[in-house]
Design a protein around this motif. Structure first.
Motif, PDB file in Angstrom:
ATOM      1  N   ILE A   1      -3.288   2.426  -3.479  1.00 43.29           N
ATOM      2  CA  ILE A   1      -2.607   3.677  -3.230  1.00 43.29           C
ATOM      3  C   ILE A   1      -3.630   4.875  -2.981  1.00 43.29           C
ATOM      4  CG2 ILE A   1      -1.214   5.678  -4.449  1.00 43.29           C
ATOM      5  CD1 ILE A   1      -0.433   3.409  -6.494  1.00 43.29           C
ATOM      6  N   PHE A   2      -3.183   5.464  -1.801  1.00 41.81           N
ATOM      7  CA  PHE A   2      -4.379   6.158  -1.298  1.00 41.81           C
ATOM      8  C   PHE A   2      -3.680   7.797  -1.462  1.00 41.81           C
ATOM      9  CE2 PHE A   2      -5.640   2.927   1.231  1.00 41.81           C
ATOM     10  CZ  PHE A   2      -7.172   2.955   1.122  1.00 41.81           C
ATOM     11  N   CYS A   3      -4.147   8.720  -2.187  1.00 44.43           N
ATOM     12  CA  CYS A   3      -3.701  10.128  -2.277  1.00 44.43           C
ATOM     13  C   CYS A   3      -4.578  10.953  -1.076  1.00 44.43           C
ATOM     14  CB  CYS A   3      -4.072  10.746  -3.549  1.00 44.43           C
ATOM     15  SG  CYS A   3      -3.329   9.820  -5.126  1.00 44.43           S
TER      16      CYS A   3
ATOM     17  N   ALA B   1      10.040  16.674   6.876  1.00 46.86           N
ATOM     18  CA  ALA B   1       9.832  16.740   8.578  1.00 46.86           C
ATOM     19  C   ALA B   1       8.277  15.948   8.691  1.00 46.86           C
ATOM     20  CB  ALA B   1       9.579  18.013   9.016  1.00 46.86           C
ATOM     21  N   THR B   2       7.310  16.146   8.012  1.00 49.66           N
ATOM     22  CA  THR B   2       6.073  15.238   8.163  1.00 49.66           C
ATOM     23  C   THR B   2       6.369  13.545   7.778  1.00 49.66           C
ATOM     24  OG1 THR B   2       4.876  17.187   7.256  1.00 49.66           O
ATOM     25  CG2 THR B   2       3.847  14.937   7.270  1.00 49.66           C
ATOM     26  N   LEU B   3       7.189  13.613   6.974  1.00 51.53           N
ATOM     27  CA  LEU B   3       7.378  12.320   6.495  1.00 51.53           C
ATOM     28  C   LEU B   3       8.187  11.542   7.597  1.00 51.53           C
ATOM     29  CD1 LEU B   3       6.913  10.337   4.152  1.00 51.53           C
ATOM     30  CD2 LEU B   3       8.948  11.374   3.160  1.00 51.53           C
TER      31      LEU B   3
ATOM     32  N   ASP C   1      -2.454  -5.824   7.842  1.00 57.50           N
ATOM     33  CA  ASP C   1      -1.188  -6.184   7.923  1.00 57.50           C
ATOM     34  C   ASP C   1      -0.331  -6.035   6.371  1.00 57.50           C
ATOM     35  OD1 ASP C   1       0.819  -7.749   8.908  1.00 57.50           O
ATOM     36  OD2 ASP C   1       0.426  -9.821   8.198  1.00 57.50           O
ATOM     37  N   ALA C   2      -0.655  -4.943   6.153  1.00 56.55           N
ATOM     38  CA  ALA C   2      -0.026  -4.460   4.808  1.00 56.55           C
ATOM     39  C   ALA C   2       1.107  -3.760   5.168  1.00 56.55           C
ATOM     40  CB  ALA C   2      -1.231  -3.012   4.251  1.00 56.55           C
ATOM     41  N   GLU C   3       2.125  -3.587   4.112  1.00 54.95           N
ATOM     42  CA  GLU C   3       3.221  -3.077   4.005  1.00 54.95           C
ATOM     43  C   GLU C   3       3.048  -1.734   3.310  1.00 54.95           C
ATOM     44  OE1 GLU C   3       5.898  -5.824   2.409  1.00 54.95           O
ATOM     45  OE2 GLU C   3       7.177  -4.020   1.467  1.00 54.95           O
ATOM     46  N   VAL C   4       3.359  -0.600   4.238  1.00 55.81           N
ATOM     47  CA  VAL C   4       2.830   0.588   3.885  1.00 55.81           C
ATOM     48  C   VAL C   4       4.038   1.518   3.480  1.00 55.81           C
ATOM     49  CG1 VAL C   4       1.679   2.783   4.387  1.00 55.81           C
ATOM     50  CG2 VAL C   4       0.775   0.540   5.122  1.00 55.81           C
ATOM     51  N   THR C   5       4.228   2.243   2.195  1.00 61.82           N
ATOM     52  CA  THR C   5       5.202   3.075   1.728  1.00 61.82           C
ATOM     53  C   THR C   5       4.567   4.508   1.808  1.00 61.82           C
ATOM     54  OG1 THR C   5       6.163   1.482   0.236  1.00 61.82           O
ATOM     55  CG2 THR C   5       6.863   3.698  -0.059  1.00 61.82           C
ATOM     56  N   GLY C   6       5.251   5.222   2.336  1.00 61.90           N
ATOM     57  CA  GLY C   6       4.645   6.687   2.446  1.00 61.90           C
ATOM     58  C   GLY C   6       5.694   7.833   1.472  1.00 61.90           C
ATOM     59  N   PHE C   7       4.740   8.938   1.079  1.00 61.25           N
ATOM     60  CA  PHE C   7       5.684   9.971   0.487  1.00 61.25           C
ATOM     61  C   PHE C   7       4.976  11.051   1.032  1.00 61.25           C
ATOM     62  CE2 PHE C   7       5.442  13.327  -2.480  1.00 61.25           C
ATOM     63  CZ  PHE C   7       6.911  13.620  -2.411  1.00 61.25           C
ATOM     64  N   ASP C   8       5.707  12.123   1.226  1.00 57.58           N
ATOM     65  CA  ASP C   8       5.012  13.705   1.800  1.00 57.58           C
ATOM     66  C   ASP C   8       6.099  14.575   1.065  1.00 57.58           C
ATOM     67  OD1 ASP C   8       2.647  14.609   3.663  1.00 57.58           O
ATOM     68  OD2 ASP C   8       4.129  16.039   3.119  1.00 57.58           O
TER      69      ASP C   8
ATOM     70  N   LEU D   1       0.739  -1.129   0.022  1.00 61.43           N
ATOM     71  CA  LEU D   1      -0.034   0.010   0.020  1.00 61.43           C
ATOM     72  C   LEU D   1       0.779   1.413  -0.066  1.00 61.43           C
ATOM     73  CD1 LEU D   1      -3.098   0.029   2.224  1.00 61.43           C
ATOM     74  CD2 LEU D   1      -1.810   1.946   2.348  1.00 61.43           C
ATOM     75  N   ALA D   2       0.497   2.313  -0.647  1.00 54.61           N
ATOM     76  CA  ALA D   2       1.214   3.479  -0.610  1.00 54.61           C
ATOM     77  C   ALA D   2       0.403   4.586  -0.227  1.00 54.61           C
ATOM     78  CB  ALA D   2       1.744   3.905  -1.956  1.00 54.61           C
ATOM     79  N   VAL D   3       0.827   5.390   0.603  1.00 57.03           N
ATOM     80  CA  VAL D   3       0.117   6.771   1.006  1.00 57.03           C
ATOM     81  C   VAL D   3       0.933   7.887   0.684  1.00 57.03           C
ATOM     82  CG1 VAL D   3      -0.900   7.994   3.026  1.00 57.03           C
ATOM     83  CG2 VAL D   3      -0.803   5.454   3.039  1.00 57.03           C
ATOM     84  N   LEU D   4       0.103   8.893  -0.078  1.00 51.04           N
ATOM     85  CA  LEU D   4       0.661   9.783  -0.506  1.00 51.04           C
ATOM     86  C   LEU D   4       0.216  10.896   0.071  1.00 51.04           C
ATOM     87  CD1 LEU D   4       0.523   8.999  -4.665  1.00 51.04           C
ATOM     88  CD2 LEU D   4       2.270   8.277  -2.928  1.00 51.04           C
ATOM     89  N   GLY D   5       0.816  11.739   0.977  1.00 50.02           N
ATOM     90  CA  GLY D   5       0.690  12.910   1.724  1.00 50.02           C
ATOM     91  C   GLY D   5       0.238  12.125   3.085  1.00 50.02           C
ATOM     92  N   VAL D   6       1.155  12.388   4.229  1.00 51.37           N
ATOM     93  CA  VAL D   6       0.862  11.730   5.334  1.00 51.37           C
ATOM     94  C   VAL D   6       0.424  12.506   6.577  1.00 51.37           C
ATOM     95  CG1 VAL D   6       2.120   9.639   4.608  1.00 51.37           C
ATOM     96  CG2 VAL D   6       3.509  11.621   5.792  1.00 51.37           C
ATOM     97  N   GLY D   7      -0.468  13.253   6.576  1.00 51.66           N
ATOM     98  CA  GLY D   7      -0.984  14.015   7.469  1.00 51.66           C
ATOM     99  C   GLY D   7      -2.220  13.222   8.345  1.00 51.66           C
TER     100      GLY D   7
END
Lengths: 361, 361
Positions: free
Chosen positions: B63-65, B35-37, B24-31, B3-9
């Motif tokens: 992918i969640f935007c 500092a937020t990341l 039980d997902a493997e989560v990759t994030g981008f922001d 799973l990807a999360v774009l914007g991690v507020g």
């Protein structure tokens, strides 16, 4: 001073209590409902009861008519007929133009409107300090007797209120906007939302806090509000017209797709809100603390208690349950940055995440 | 699941937390904000961070935007470009028509809107149960992939939310009325009231509770709201038009001086309010308890604590200080007559006078 109170509910009863304690007045009361009259005597809001408005008024120096808006002109007329040449007759209705126009020929009548007591009703809730610090509008005209006005405003100040003379038209226009218009907006908003939601397969359970806040007074107290709307119909309709113009301007800005003009409009509203609501708050501008807590008995208490112990005064508070009713969102408003910081600290100590939103937002 | 999360507020971070714990997902994030990341990693909302939306999206199945409304189309486009042919890309924006129209050519995009999290912001407030029981709108179209829709709605249900498919136009119209319109009405009301009061010699310090309630959100969060108004301008403008019609009807009834028609209009609003706000409350219709207490730290606490101990759950509460700030009017709403009675009893035991207003009021 000999005083009569015609209609002894919350307002009339509180006038009686305050006048007896603070003006050392001798208070005679009348109410069309004998049970209410008995309760007023029991509550010691009156020295004695009378069998009619005429009987109560004869010999009184100061007569308060405290009935529902629709009944006031008739009651005041009866009081004027029975009262002596130096008496002063006033009322407590929340709309003034109509009654003042009707009774202005008599210099002994001066309209009044205390801004107090909206939160409860009934003589059993009457209290001598109901008017403490409250604005009490008086609407004298060119014909009003000077003696009468002086006696009335002194009595009102002596029971703890703050008398202020205002033109009846201005009063009604002001009330139309700050008091009656919010009720109109609440009514149209829920009507509109109900129609929109009815098209869906189910009621929207996730009605937002902004709708809840605005809708709170929709359809409230039908008897009282129909009276008020009817008595102030012209000013309320004018104030609706003015707000319709503002809405059309807003729709125009939205349709033009001009972000800057929408932003400007929105920012101006923020300014207006601050000016309206915060001017009278000691301690500085309002800060909002937002948090999310389990929706259980005792949680609000724990929170309010912690803030109270920290010397933080809660100016306002709004709760809304989440969809599953297991959590609640709470907004707490406190005055000034210092209290906001202290409050946030305490809330965090309780284990709740909290955001502080200053009103600059 | 990857799973990807774009914007991690708040929203993105909570999706990460919930997906890691519950799917039980493997989560990759981008922001875009490093500092937020970092804070999202610290909060364990992510398994790892990526240097770009493209890097985070490549190889992800879901992918969640979760960026501000204005940035969503660009972000979703970047995600679609990087993602595999079976991936599903969704967003969490509160306005749907525009983004769905822009990206509908790609069967892998399905718009979304969780109704949660409005009360706080920031990844530091993220929590795995933010969406528990919350409505999560999804806006598939005829072009949306069935595989994608199924995966998305299952993931959303598995993190505890209640997915519901809705047409994007309907969604925006619904939100325009139940969420955006109250903000518009708050804005015009304070503008109107500020103008009316400005004509007086002083600010009206006795602004009523109804104005306070309605005005609460006026001018709130300018950046967010300008975005929302801009993105949903057409539906909001339509909803303004509809409410203008209702206001003109109300003004007409008032000017006609026909009490019965005013009473009918007011009563219908009361019905609508009940239907809207009370359908989801367990325990029966709302009852309002009104009381007046000294405006001091600790008083709200004492009250809430007593109700909590009595097993009474406060569904909603509103405070307003009186003019002199020495007393406050408090309204407390509880569900059902039984709780209302219990609450009133406890409040009287505390020595406060209280009125119970059932919502038929």
């Amino acid at each position: 001073m000999r005083l009569a109170v015609l209609g002894v509910g919350l307002i009339g009863g509180s006038i009686g209590l305050a006048a007896r304690r603070r003006l050392d007045a001798e208070v005679t009361g009348f109410d069309p409902d004998p049970a209410t009259l008995d309760r007023a005597l029991e509550a010691e809001a009156l020295d004695r009861s009378a069998a009619s408005a005429t009987e109560a008024s004869s010999g009184a120096e100061l007569i308060f008519c405290a009935a529902p808006v629709g009944a006031l002109p008739g009651l005041a007329r009866e009081a004027l007929a029975a009262a002596g040449p130096d008496a002063v007759v006033t009322d407590v209705g929340s709309v003034k133009r109509e009654i003042v126009a009707e009774l202005d020929a008599d210099e002994r009548f001066i309209g009044g409107h205390p801004l107090a007591g909206a939160e409860t009703s009934g003589v059993e809730n009457a209290r001598a300090d109901l008017f403490e610090g409250a604005r009490w509008y008086l609407t004298p005209t060119a014909r009003s007797g000077g003696l009468q006005y002086d006696r009335l405003q002194r009595a009102i100040a002596d029971i703890g209120a703050r008398p202020q003379a205002i033109d009846a038209d201005t009063h009604d226009r002001l009330m139309a906007t700050v008091s009656h218009l919010p009720h109109v907006l609440a009514n149209v908003l829920v009507a509109q939302a109900a129609r929109e939601v009815a098209g869906e397969d189910a009621v929207l359970p996730e009605v937002g806090p902004s709708l809840r806040d605005t809708a709170r007074v929709a359809g409230a107290n039908p008897a009282i509000w129909t009276d008020i709307f009817a008595a102030n119909s012209e000013a309320v309709a004018d104030s609706i017209d003015a707000v319709v113009e503002r809405l059309q301007d807003a729709a125009g800005r939205l349709r033009a797709g001009d972000r800057a003009r929408v932003a400007e409009w929105h920012a101006a509203a923020g300014e207006d809100r601050r000016r309206l609501l915060e001017a009278d708050l000691a301690g500085g501008p309002l800060h909002e603390l937002r948090l999310r807590v389990p929706n259980q008995p005792g949680i609000v208490a724990e929170l309010a208690l912690a803030l109270g112990r920290a010397g933080v005064n809660i100016e306002d508070m709004a709760l809304s349950p989440t969809a599953d009713l297991r959590f609640g969102a709470i907004s707490v408003w406190v005055a000034g940055p210092e209290q906001a910081e202290r409050a946030a600290e305490r809330i965090r100590e309780l284990g709740h995440a909290v955001s502080v939103v200053d009103s600059e937002g």
